[in-house]
Motif scaffolding. Structure first.
Motif, short mmCIF file in Angstrom:
data_model
loop_
_atom_site.label_atom_id
_atom_site.label_comp_id
_atom_site.label_asym_id
_atom_site.label_seq_id
_atom_site.Cartn_x
_atom_site.Cartn_y
_atom_site.Cartn_z
N PHE A 207 0.83 -1.21 0.00
CA PHE A 207 0.00 0.00 0.00
C PHE A 207 0.87 1.27 0.00
O PHE A 207 1.26 1.73 -1.06
CB PHE A 207 -1.01 -0.06 1.15
CG PHE A 207 -2.08 -1.09 0.93
CD1 PHE A 207 -3.19 -0.80 0.14
CD2 PHE A 207 -1.96 -2.37 1.44
CE1 PHE A 207 -4.17 -1.74 -0.11
CE2 PHE A 207 -2.93 -3.34 1.20
CZ PHE A 207 -4.05 -3.02 0.42
N GLY A 208 1.17 1.84 1.14
CA GLY A 208 1.93 3.08 1.16
C GLY A 208 3.23 3.06 0.38
O GLY A 208 3.51 3.99 -0.40
N ARG A 212 -0.10 3.62 -2.77
CA ARG A 212 -1.54 3.42 -2.62
C ARG A 212 -1.99 4.09 -1.32
O ARG A 212 -1.39 3.88 -0.27
CB ARG A 212 -1.89 1.93 -2.58
CG ARG A 212 -1.77 1.22 -3.91
CD ARG A 212 -2.26 -0.22 -3.78
NE ARG A 212 -2.30 -0.88 -5.07
CZ ARG A 212 -1.29 -1.59 -5.58
NH1 ARG A 212 -0.17 -1.72 -4.89
NH2 ARG A 212 -1.40 -2.14 -6.77
N GLU A 213 -3.06 4.85 -1.42
CA GLU A 213 -3.57 5.53 -0.24
C GLU A 213 -4.98 5.06 0.07
O GLU A 213 -5.89 5.21 -0.74
CB GLU A 213 -3.57 7.05 -0.45
CG GLU A 213 -4.05 7.83 0.76
CD GLU A 213 -3.95 9.33 0.57
OE1 GLU A 213 -4.88 10.04 1.02
OE2 GLU A 213 -2.97 9.80 -0.05
N LEU A 214 -5.16 4.47 1.24
CA LEU A 214 -6.50 4.14 1.73
C LEU A 214 -6.84 5.14 2.83
O LEU A 214 -7.04 6.31 2.56
CB LEU A 214 -6.55 2.69 2.19
CG LEU A 214 -6.31 1.63 1.09
CD1 LEU A 214 -6.47 0.22 1.63
CD2 LEU A 214 -7.23 1.84 -0.10
N ARG A 215 -6.85 4.73 4.08
CA ARG A 215 -7.26 5.66 5.13
C ARG A 215 -6.12 6.49 5.70
O ARG A 215 -6.34 7.53 6.28
CB ARG A 215 -7.97 4.91 6.26
CG ARG A 215 -9.30 4.30 5.81
CD ARG A 215 -10.29 4.04 6.95
NE ARG A 215 -9.68 3.54 8.16
CZ ARG A 215 -9.60 4.21 9.32
NH1 ARG A 215 -10.06 5.46 9.39
NH2 ARG A 215 -9.06 3.66 10.38
N ARG A 268 -0.69 1.26 -13.04
CA ARG A 268 -0.95 2.35 -12.11
C ARG A 268 -1.20 3.66 -12.85
O ARG A 268 -1.93 4.52 -12.38
CB ARG A 268 0.23 2.50 -11.14
CG ARG A 268 0.58 1.22 -10.38
CD ARG A 268 -0.55 0.71 -9.50
NE ARG A 268 -0.91 1.68 -8.48
CZ ARG A 268 -0.22 1.89 -7.37
NH1 ARG A 268 0.87 1.19 -7.13
NH2 ARG A 268 -0.62 2.79 -6.50
N LYS A 271 -4.63 3.27 -14.25
CA LYS A 271 -5.56 2.92 -13.16
C LYS A 271 -6.51 1.79 -13.56
O LYS A 271 -7.71 1.83 -13.34
CB LYS A 271 -6.33 4.16 -12.69
CG LYS A 271 -5.43 5.27 -12.14
CD LYS A 271 -6.20 6.34 -11.44
CE LYS A 271 -5.29 7.47 -10.98
NZ LYS A 271 -4.20 7.01 -10.09
#
Length: 292
Positions: A207-208, A212-215, A268, A271
């Motif tokens: 993720f990070g 990738r950005e979630l919460r 990416r 997307k």
């Protein structure tokens, strides 16, 4: 007097049945040609093309089958996810090949292993859409693993590293990135005309570290844009994955031949992604089996 280094029980852990600690393989069960996959379930898929099977062993995420394909003896082994697991796998494979388990000393005659990782990745350029096969010519390690080993500077492309850190305005809180070449003879033989040759970043997370950005907000929201725009000596960064740098780096330090080839399952830049990739990775597996 024996001058070969002795490996104590705490450093080289051998199970009571004579197998290596994590992989549970015995020296005689390891072929010189090794295909590495992340997913334990993919081991059976690769081995389904074998004409014969000698042994099948599982422990945790490490699942292995040794057999033959077109008269070539091959071991296929799952590593799980991440460069930390590659550290376990490559060190234990080298121990199986080059340390005498009875005397606990290095062998005089060394075996050179051929290690090819078949994986999945995220494409970062317009020429790497979903479904593309990418052969890593160079790998950039965001994981920091090779920095723990002597010989790191001699093995790495230091000029490339400096150019990359400058372009990225590298945060000193992060692990120092390292740039390592995959074995070029192996790349040329395996990649043929079917694979894009590229530069792969091995990230320390999904993720990070891959932007990738979630919460949780990212420390550097511009990271991926900078990665995509980086160019050095006509090299551009083509893809993200999570293992190639440690594989190439450790193998080079130990005298083995290694490379990574991946199928793009997400682009990416565009997307877009393909979650049904397991149905279409057979083509990459067959290429590697034919050419390893």
């Amino acid at each position: 007097m024996d001058t070969q280094k002795y490996f104590a029980e705490s450093e080289l852990i051998i199970n009571s049945d004579g197998s290596i600690f994590h992989l549970h393989l015995k020296p005689k069960q390891l072929a010189d040609k090794v295909i590495l996959v992340g997913d334990p379930g993919r081991v059976q898929l690769v081995a389904s093309f074998f004409q014969t099977k000698e042994c099948e062993i599982s422990n945790r995420e490490f699942h292995s089958i040794t057999g033959t394909y077109n008269n070539k003896r091959i071991t296929v082994l799952s590593t799980g996810i991440g460069c930390d697991n590659i550290d376990i796998v490559v060190n234990e494979l080298d121990a199986l090949a080059n340390i005498d388990f009875k005397s606990r000393r290095e062998k005089d005659n060394k075996r050179q292993l051929t290690l090819v990782r078949i994986g999945t990745c995220g494409g970062l350029q317009p020429n790497t859409p979903v479904g593309t096969y990418i052969a890593s010519v160079k790998s950039i390690g965001f994981d920091g693993l090779l920095n723990f080993y002597a010989g790191r500077n001699e093995a790495c492309d230091l000029d490339f590293e400096e150019a990359f850190k400058k372009h990225m305005d590298w945060n000193p809180l992060l692990c120092a990135p390292y740039v390592i070449d995959n074995n070029m003879e192996l790349v040329e033989r395996i990649a043929g005309t079917e694979m894009v040759r590229g530069v792969t970043i091995a990230c320390g997370g999904f993720f990070g570290p891959q932007g990738r950005e979630l919460r949780i907000p990212l420390a550097d929201p511009t990271q991926n844009a900078k990665v995509e725009s980086f160019e050095y000596n006509n090299y551009k960064i083509t893809n993200f994955e999570m293992e190639s740098s440690a594989l190439a780096g450790l193998s080079k330090l130990m005298g083995h031949k290694a490379m990574t080839c991946c199928m793009v399952i997400a682009n990416r830049l565009a997307k877009e992604s393909n979650t049904n990739y397991k149905n279409s990775i057979n083509g990459l597996i067959k290429l590697v089996l034919e050419r390893i």
